[in-house]
Write a protein that holds these residues in place. Structure first.
Motif, mmCIF file in Angstrom:
data_model
loop_
_atom_site.group_PDB
_atom_site.id
_atom_site.type_symbol
_atom_site.label_atom_id
_atom_site.label_comp_id
_atom_site.label_asym_id
_atom_site.label_seq_id
_atom_site.Cartn_x
_atom_site.Cartn_y
_atom_site.Cartn_z
ATOM 1 N N ILE A 51 -6.291 3.371 -3.803
ATOM 2 C CA ILE A 51 -4.975 2.854 -3.429
ATOM 3 C C ILE A 51 -4.990 1.331 -3.481
ATOM 4 C CG2 ILE A 51 -3.235 2.726 -1.613
ATOM 5 C CD1 ILE A 51 -3.514 5.477 -2.977
ATOM 6 N N TYR A 62 0.827 -1.195 0.000
ATOM 7 C CA TYR A 62 0.000 0.000 0.000
ATOM 8 C C TYR A 62 0.871 1.259 0.000
ATOM 9 C CZ TYR A 62 -4.157 -2.859 0.977
ATOM 10 O OH TYR A 62 -5.192 -3.783 0.892
ATOM 11 N N VAL A 108 -7.696 1.790 4.060
ATOM 12 C CA VAL A 108 -7.080 2.234 2.811
ATOM 13 C C VAL A 108 -8.173 2.560 1.794
ATOM 14 C CG1 VAL A 108 -5.521 1.581 0.932
ATOM 15 C CG2 VAL A 108 -5.080 0.759 3.258
ATOM 16 N N ARG A 109 -8.026 3.692 1.118
ATOM 17 C CA ARG A 109 -9.016 4.109 0.135
ATOM 18 C C ARG A 109 -9.002 3.167 -1.082
ATOM 19 N NH1 ARG A 109 -11.428 9.016 0.927
ATOM 20 N NH2 ARG A 109 -10.485 10.384 2.509
ATOM 21 N N GLN A 162 0.885 7.299 -6.457
ATOM 22 C CA GLN A 162 -0.066 8.407 -6.530
ATOM 23 C C GLN A 162 0.637 9.740 -6.314
ATOM 24 O OE1 GLN A 162 -3.382 8.176 -7.437
ATOM 25 N NE2 GLN A 162 -2.694 6.097 -7.921
ATOM 26 N N GLN A 163 1.575 9.760 -5.371
ATOM 27 C CA GLN A 163 2.334 10.987 -5.130
ATOM 28 C C GLN A 163 3.192 11.352 -6.334
ATOM 29 O OE1 GLN A 163 4.130 9.552 -1.359
ATOM 30 N NE2 GLN A 163 3.326 11.439 -0.483
ATOM 31 N N ILE A 205 0.660 4.258 -2.688
ATOM 32 C CA ILE A 205 0.575 5.666 -2.282
ATOM 33 C C ILE A 205 1.705 6.465 -2.931
ATOM 34 C CG2 ILE A 205 0.902 7.243 -0.318
ATOM 35 C CD1 ILE A 205 -0.626 5.153 1.391
ATOM 36 N N TYR A 219 -5.110 9.384 1.965
ATOM 37 C CA TYR A 219 -5.160 8.050 1.370
ATOM 38 C C TYR A 219 -5.934 7.018 2.194
ATOM 39 C CZ TYR A 219 -1.484 10.262 -1.355
ATOM 40 O OH TYR A 219 -0.775 11.127 -2.142
ATOM 41 N N PHE A 269 -0.728 11.915 5.076
ATOM 42 C CA PHE A 269 -0.986 10.719 4.268
ATOM 43 C C PHE A 269 -2.278 10.050 4.736
ATOM 44 C CE2 PHE A 269 3.688 9.651 3.007
ATOM 45 C CZ PHE A 269 3.776 10.888 2.384
#
Length: 288
Positions: free
Chosen positions: A199, A126, A195-196, A133-134, A130, A184, A180
């Motif tokens: 993600i 995860y 966790v979304r 995504q960043q 993340i 997220y 974070f």
């Protein structure tokens, strides 16, 4: 005297050695005699559930073909699931700063493939998702070939927790920044964070014993094999690393734990120092 103390006292050196030899055969995990109390503590319930008075009886029962599930439960009980968010920091920084861009350019329309081996309860894969995504946000990327993260572990208990993606406040406090957590995860009134979905969508969890074949997993750009080799014998380490090298593309990156090294175990990689840490890059040509 507690039940655990009684069990530990009853375990002879020969019975303990028989157990550790069986455990290594089943999982590759190596345990020293100094861990008798740990073994007694972790196997106490399994011994009671299976009507076993001694460790040797439990091993004998688990060795029967019809008791494959018991073998898995023993291995699960002996697995250490110690982990945290963004452990050591630099592997995730290196992905964002350097490697995501590199492999996107090399792969064209194909997604970046990353394997999180020994993923435990999911913080590592995860964390990689993340980080991706960043990276997309930092690069202001609206079109990306995407990422595919395969996360494996030998422990069914750890994998079940990883798939849920639900973490209490203590777990979240170990390495996950408040910003974070807000971006997220969703967090309820009890400070339990989930966790979304965006993600989670990049991560696919699978059961895998590192002593088994990896061929069905395919080929990867990056492999995280962190803080797991310490549990294996030197012979098993060499075998695992050799087979790991065959799952990496030429020029692919391998991350180990900060206290781990490939010295004496493999000549199939080149060390790359990067910022505060390092990773290993698979050589273009491998022997054999």
């Amino acid at each position: 005297m507690s039940t655990v103390d009684t069990i530990e006292h009853q375990i002879s050196d020969s019975d303990f050695d028989h157990f550790t030899e069986s455990l290594e055969k089943w999982s590759g995990i190596v345990i020293s005699r100094s861990k008798k109390y740990l073994v007694a503590h972790r196997l106490e319930d399994l011994m009671a559930e299976n009507g076993c008075q001694t460790l040797r009886q439990l091993v004998a029962k688990a060795g029967e073909i019809r008791h494959a599930l018991l073998r898995k439960k023993i291995v699960d009980a002996m697995t250490t699931n110690e982990t945290s968010w963004f452990r050591d920091v630099y592997p995730f920084d290196t992905l964002k700063r350097k490697l995501f861009r590199k492999y996107e350019e090399l792969n064209g329309d194909a997604p970046i493939r990353i394997w999180s081996a020994a993923c435990s309860t999911g913080q590592e894969p995860y964390g990689i998702s993340i980080s991706f995504q960043q990276y997309l946000s930092l690069e202001s990327k609206h079109n990306s070939s995407g990422i595919e993260i395969i996360a494996t572990d030998i422990s069914p208990t750890a994998l079940a927790a990883a798939r849920m993606g639900v973490y209490d406040n203590l777990s979240m406090s170990r390495g996950c920044k408040a910003s974070f957590r807000e971006m997220y995860f969703t967090t309820d009134k009890n400070n339990v964070s989930t966790v979304r979905p965006e993600i989670k969508s990049f991560v696919n969890f699978k059961p895998l014993n590192l002593m088994d074949s990896y061929q069905s997993l395919g080929i990867f750009d990056v492999i995280f094999l962190r803080y797991v080799l310490i549990y294996f014998s030197d012979e098993a380490k060499k075998d695992i690393i050799h087979r790991i090298s065959r799952r990496l593309k030429p020029g692919g990156a391998l991350f180990l734990g900060s206290t781990e090294s490939l010295v004496r175990h493999s000549d199939e990689f080149e060390m790359v120092k990067d910022g505060a840490g390092l990773y290993y890059q698979r050589k273009e040509l491998l022997a054999g």
